[in-house]
Scaffold this active site. Structure first.
Site, PDB file in Angstrom:
ATOM      1  N   LYS A   1       0.809  -1.223   0.000  1.00 43.36           N
ATOM      2  CA  LYS A   1       0.000   0.000   0.000  1.00 43.36           C
ATOM      3  C   LYS A   1       0.847   1.280   0.000  1.00 43.36           C
ATOM      4  CE  LYS A   1      -1.111   1.427   4.809  1.00 43.36           C
ATOM      5  NZ  LYS A   1      -0.446   0.500   5.733  1.00 43.36           N
TER       6      LYS A   1
ATOM      7  N   HIS B   1       1.405  -3.900  14.630  1.00 37.96           N
ATOM      8  CA  HIS B   1       1.978  -2.733  13.956  1.00 37.96           C
ATOM      9  C   HIS B   1       2.035  -1.620  14.995  1.00 37.96           C
ATOM     10  CE1 HIS B   1       2.945   0.377  11.155  1.00 37.96           C
ATOM     11  NE2 HIS B   1       2.783  -0.384  10.093  1.00 37.96           N
TER      12      HIS B   1
ATOM     13  N   SER C   1       2.561   3.842  12.061  1.00 40.86           N
ATOM     14  CA  SER C   1       3.491   4.294  11.052  1.00 40.86           C
ATOM     15  C   SER C   1       4.110   5.608  11.528  1.00 40.86           C
ATOM     16  CB  SER C   1       2.754   4.480   9.724  1.00 40.86           C
ATOM     17  OG  SER C   1       3.652   4.333   8.658  1.00 40.86           O
TER      18      SER C   1
ATOM     19  N   GLU D   1       6.674  -6.065   8.078  1.00 44.00           N
ATOM     20  CA  GLU D   1       5.938  -5.488   6.947  1.00 44.00           C
ATOM     21  C   GLU D   1       6.376  -4.041   6.709  1.00 44.00           C
ATOM     22  OE1 GLU D   1       2.070  -5.774   8.609  1.00 44.00           O
ATOM     23  OE2 GLU D   1       1.873  -7.923   8.293  1.00 44.00           O
ATOM     24  N   PRO D   2       7.649  -3.822   6.399  1.00 41.00           N
ATOM     25  CA  PRO D   2       8.098  -2.443   6.181  1.00 41.00           C
ATOM     26  C   PRO D   2       7.492  -1.860   4.915  1.00 41.00           C
ATOM     27  CG  PRO D   2       9.816  -3.985   5.540  1.00 41.00           C
ATOM     28  CD  PRO D   2       8.724  -4.800   6.172  1.00 41.00           C
TER      29      PRO D   2
ATOM     30  N   ARG E   1       7.352   2.321   4.278  1.00 40.86           N
ATOM     31  CA  ARG E   1       8.103   3.534   3.953  1.00 40.86           C
ATOM     32  C   ARG E   1       9.612   3.320   3.994  1.00 40.86           C
ATOM     33  NH1 ARG E   1       5.955   7.794   6.198  1.00 40.86           N
ATOM     34  NH2 ARG E   1       4.279   6.817   7.359  1.00 40.86           N
TER      35      ARG E   1
ATOM     36  N   TYR F   1       3.687   6.751   0.493  1.00 45.84           N
ATOM     37  CA  TYR F   1       2.331   7.289   0.643  1.00 45.84           C
ATOM     38  C   TYR F   1       2.159   8.598  -0.114  1.00 45.84           C
ATOM     39  CZ  TYR F   1       2.543   3.757   4.261  1.00 45.84           C
ATOM     40  OH  TYR F   1       2.736   2.566   4.919  1.00 45.84           O
TER      41      TYR F   1
HETATM   42  C1  LIG Z   1       0.611   0.442   6.404  1.00 45.64           C
HETATM   43  C2  LIG Z   1       0.982  -0.881   6.940  1.00 45.64           C
HETATM   44  C3  LIG Z   1       2.319  -1.285   6.949  1.00 45.64           C
HETATM   45  C4  LIG Z   1       3.470  -0.405   6.507  1.00 45.64           C
HETATM   46  O1  LIG Z   1       3.763   0.542   7.483  1.00 45.64           O
HETATM   47  P1  LIG Z   1       5.084   1.471   7.381  1.00 45.64           P
HETATM   48  O2  LIG Z   1       5.003   2.308   8.598  1.00 45.64           O
HETATM   49  O3  LIG Z   1       5.008   2.208   6.108  1.00 45.64           O
HETATM   50  O4  LIG Z   1       6.261   0.568   7.438  1.00 45.64           O
HETATM   51  C5  LIG Z   1       2.603  -2.555   7.402  1.00 45.64           C
HETATM   52  N1  LIG Z   1       1.624  -3.381   7.852  1.00 45.64           N
HETATM   53  C6  LIG Z   1       0.329  -3.032   7.850  1.00 45.64           C
HETATM   54  C7  LIG Z   1      -0.671  -3.996   8.321  1.00 45.64           C
HETATM   55  C8  LIG Z   1      -0.033  -1.760   7.431  1.00 45.64           C
HETATM   56  O5  LIG Z   1      -1.320  -1.412   7.455  1.00 45.64           O
END
Ligand SMILES: *Cc1c(COP(=O)(O)O)cnc(C)c1O
Length: 460
Positions: free
Chosen positions: A69, A197, A200, A274-275, A277, A390
């Protein structure tokens, strides 16, 4: 310069000694010859590759699953697929994109805890098994629609110090976890692990420690209920630029010991993240053109003609991309974007208080409220660095303003290295990534700051 189309996307090879910044210059010069002067991006895919090596070195136990995303451009996703990362997909379309590049379903986690039924069916039909959940209703949907899901329980975290909070929307509180796991058992579902998470734009590394400890606690619950808990997903939140409030290495310095404490290597638990940015922010440079300008005279100074040296005016610049386009990150991602000048100012150049506005007719469309810039003219360029995360992914064409073109570039040594990693698999061990780094040196890569001395010593 020649253009290569190795897979599904086009990029320009950087000739030896040229950087992405030189391409910015070149494009500005080309565009300045015409009347168009449209905004454009230069994306250095070599920077994405560099980030990957930095990840592998700093978090050797953690396999990255890139969060699509954040920036779903084919070039970025293809580069990461070649480098061997996995992917965090949140929708059918993201799964389609990643699978269209030949990525195996085992390298995909469907990391959206609240999914549409038809999309769960799509994942099932296309072999995507790993998916997150944080509620009982989601468990019932998955039990109905997916034959062999491997479920990952998303837990809430303390994200009070993150720029973009996520735990208001997602994540089960710790006290709800046992009930959810019991329900999964009743439904005959397979829970394989825990995800979180920290938010962000995380500014507190201790959020990771606490979340890892909480995850450990949920692992024990799962084990007690007879699940084979073997996957920990530490999510995103890692910065994509070096001047972030909390630095990447400050996070890894905390995360690694926490992982070793709660999930030691001999536990057999696979760790992923799940990086988003982290991988793309610094790869993109956006170049915009000044399309209009207003000079607002300050009433007091205007009447005082002797007042030399102090500024008597405020300038308003209007540029050809704004918050409905690339700068949507200001609204959605709470980003603060400041331009750098294309032409270096003279040492004694007068600076004026300025505001910078986007091209649409909406008053909300403001990029910078207050900054100091010289007296620039219509047709001059402003450069915004670190614009990969983003930005393009959520931009619109509101009011008829088109998205900027993106010029992808990569150095030859970078490209060779991507190919090499692609053919030899994921460079998981640190030693291996050092070998790659040394080969990059042999390939006369212009940018050597990645090759650290201890690594070279070990290889020799
Ligand atoms: C948006 C998102 C991410 C990415 O987050 P960053 O802060 O850009 O690393 C990872 N996992 C999930 C579930 C997210 O919604």
């Amino acid at each position: 310069m020649n253009t290569a189309a190795p897979t599904e996307f086009e990029f320009q090879f950087l000739e030896e000694g040229f950087s992405a910044r030189d391409i910015v210059e070149q494009k500005i010069n080309e565009s300045s010859m015409t009347d168009d002067r449209d905004a454009f991006y230069v994306c250095d895919l070599g920077d994405v590759r560099k980030k990957h090596l930095r990840w592998v070195r700093a978090l050797p136990r953690v396999t990255p699953f890139y969060a699509v995303k954040c920036n779903d451009s084919q070039a970025v996703v293809t580069t990461l697929a070649s480098l061997g990362t996995g992917f965090d997909c949140a929708s059918k379309t993201e799964i389609q994109l990643v699978q269209s590049l030949g990525v195996d379903p085992s390298r995909i986690i469907y990391a959206n805890p609240c999914k549409q039924v038809s999309q769960i069916k799509y994942a099932s039909a296309h072999g995507v098994q790993m998916m997150t959940f944080d509620s009982e209703v989601e468990l019932m949907k998955v039990a109905r629609c997916h034959d062999n899901a491997k479920l990952v329980l998303r837990i809430a975290t303390d994200d009070s110090k993150a720029v973009c909070r996520l735990s208001v929307k997602f994540g089960a509180p710790l006290k709800a976890c046992r009930g959810l796991l019991e329900r999964a058992k009743e439904l005959g579902l397979d829970v394989i692990g825990v995800s979180f998470h920290v938010g962000s734009g995380c500014t507190d590394a201790n959020s990771y420690t606490q979340a890892i400890a909480d995850a450990c606690c949920v692992f024990h619950m799962g084990d007690e209920l007879g699940f084979n808990m073997n996957l920990l997903d530490i999510g995103g939140g890692f910065p994509g630029v070096d001047d972030a409030e909390l630095k990447f290495e400050e996070i890894t310095a905390v995360v690694n010991p926490a992982l070793d404490k709660y999930f030691p290597a001999d536990s057999g638990v696979k760790i992923i993240a799940e990086p988003g940015r982290f991988y793309v922010a610094s790869a993109y440079t956006l170049v915009v053109n000044i399309i209009a300008k207003k000079v607002i005279m300050d009433e007091e100074s205007a009447s005082d003609e002797e007042d030399e040296g102090t500024t008597d005016r405020t300038l308003m610049y209007y540029v050809n991309d704004g918050v409905y386009g690339s700068f949507n990150c200001i609204l959605y991602d709470h980003a603060h974007c400041l331009p750098t000048l294309h032409k270096k100012p003279k040492p004694d150049e007068t600076m004026y208080p300025c505001s910078i506005w986007g091209p649409t007719c909406d008053g909300l469309d403001r990029i910078v409220e207050q900054c100091n810039l010289p007296d620039l003219q219509v047709g001059d360029w402003l450069v915004f660095e670190n614009m990969g995360a983003y930005t393009v992914a959520a931009s619109s064409t509101f009011n008829g303003f088109q998205r900027p073109d993106i010029h992808y570039v990569m150095s030859r040594p970078s490209w060779q290295q991507v190919q090499q990693i692609c053919s030899q698999g994921m460079p998981a061990p640190v030693e291996e990534s050092c070998l790659f780094e040394v080969s990059a040196c042999c390939g006369q890569e212009s940018n050597l700051e990645m090759s650290t001395k201890p690594c070279q010593a070990r290889v020799v």
